[in-house]
Design an enzyme around this catalytic site. Structure first.
Site, PDB file in Angstrom:
ATOM      1  N   ASP A  41     -47.110  -6.961 -44.792  1.00 45.05           N
ATOM      2  CA  ASP A  41     -48.085  -5.855 -44.515  1.00 45.05           C
ATOM      3  C   ASP A  41     -47.450  -4.869 -43.518  1.00 45.05           C
ATOM      4  O   ASP A  41     -47.981  -4.266 -42.958  1.00 45.05           O
ATOM      5  CB  ASP A  41     -49.271  -6.375 -43.969  1.00 45.05           C
ATOM      6  N   ARG A  42     -46.083  -4.616 -43.700  1.00 41.14           N
ATOM      7  CA  ARG A  42     -45.399  -3.692 -43.153  1.00 41.14           C
ATOM      8  C   ARG A  42     -45.473  -3.719 -41.532  1.00 41.14           C
ATOM      9  O   ARG A  42     -44.948  -2.849 -40.929  1.00 41.14           O
ATOM     10  CB  ARG A  42     -45.863  -2.311 -43.600  1.00 41.14           C
ATOM     11  N   MET A  43     -45.896  -4.924 -41.175  1.00 40.50           N
ATOM     12  CA  MET A  43     -45.600  -5.272 -39.728  1.00 40.50           C
ATOM     13  C   MET A  43     -44.377  -5.696 -39.139  1.00 40.50           C
ATOM     14  O   MET A  43     -44.405  -6.931 -38.795  1.00 40.50           O
ATOM     15  CB  MET A  43     -46.846  -6.044 -39.176  1.00 40.50           C
TER      16      MET A  43
END
Length: 220
Positions: free
Chosen positions: A197-199
């Site tokens: 999730d692009r974290m």
């Protein structure tokens, strides 16, 4: 694939990274030990050219340039590359005395970026590395006036042929005076690990004024 098809597919090109968490407790005690560990992991995973890094420089007008080079030295002092001292990259490095490099290990969902000042390696260091280069690479370093404009390929072939004849019978080819090493001495080193999730996990070593190192976590 047509250009229009490619244009439509680009926004959909994405991978959701699923690497394990990467936190401060996972770091080695120093930036260079951590970089060496990740480079070894890339080599063991079969990543092609695990020591490849993208070197970014800028000229006197601030115009940036980047190119892939090979890291040929790594210790507490910095990372080392070897090149022609009259090349485009060397002209930039001589002028600004700063640079950035990025190790892009896409297959492992990792990258490392270093930013710092640059210095020339000593003649002894450059001589030691030169002595271990393949003979063909040594001849190529003598033959090529790196980054200069060449009218056509045969010009390069003729230059290599001339140099090969020049050193015919010479057992140990000397290092050209215009060729040697650059060391990037970092004041900042960031380790990036892809996450879902692009974290992503981003941990950075920052050198302080008293030349100690602080570790900071950055938002993805």
């Amino acid at each position: 694939m047509s250009d229009s098809t490619l244009d439509r597919s680009l926004p959909r090109m994405r991978i959701d990274y699923e690497s394990r968490p990467f936190d401060v407790d996972d770091l080695a005690g120093t930036w260079h030990e951590q970089l060496a560990a990740w480079m070894d992991a890339a080599r063991e995973a079969g990543v092609p050219e695990p020591n490849a890094m993208v070197l970014a420089t800028a000229d006197e007008h601030g115009v940036p340039s980047s190119r892939t080079v090979l890291c040929k030295g790594l210790d507490e002092r910095g990372v080392v590359l070897y090149t022609n001292y009259t090349s485009h990259k060397s002209r930039d490095l001589n002028l600004t005395r700063v640079a950035s490099v990025t190790f892009p290990w896409f297959a492992m969902q990792r990258q490392v970026q270093l930013v710092g000042r640059v210095e020339r390696c000593t003649d002894a260091e450059s001589d030691a590395y030169w002595a271990g280069r393949p003979r063909g690479s040594q001849l190529g370093a003598w033959a090529s006036a790196q980054s200069t404009v060449v009218a056509r390929r045969p010009v390069l072939d003729d230059a290599l042929r001339t140099v090969t004849q020049r050193f015919d019978g010479v057992e140990e080819i000397p290092r050209p005076p215009h060729w040697g090493g650059w060391r990037i001495v970092p004041w900042q080193v960031e380790f990036w690990q892809g996450r879902s999730d692009r974290m992503h996990d981003r941990l950075r070593f920052d050198q302080t004024r008293d030349e100690t190192w602080q570790i900071r976590r950055l938002a993805p």
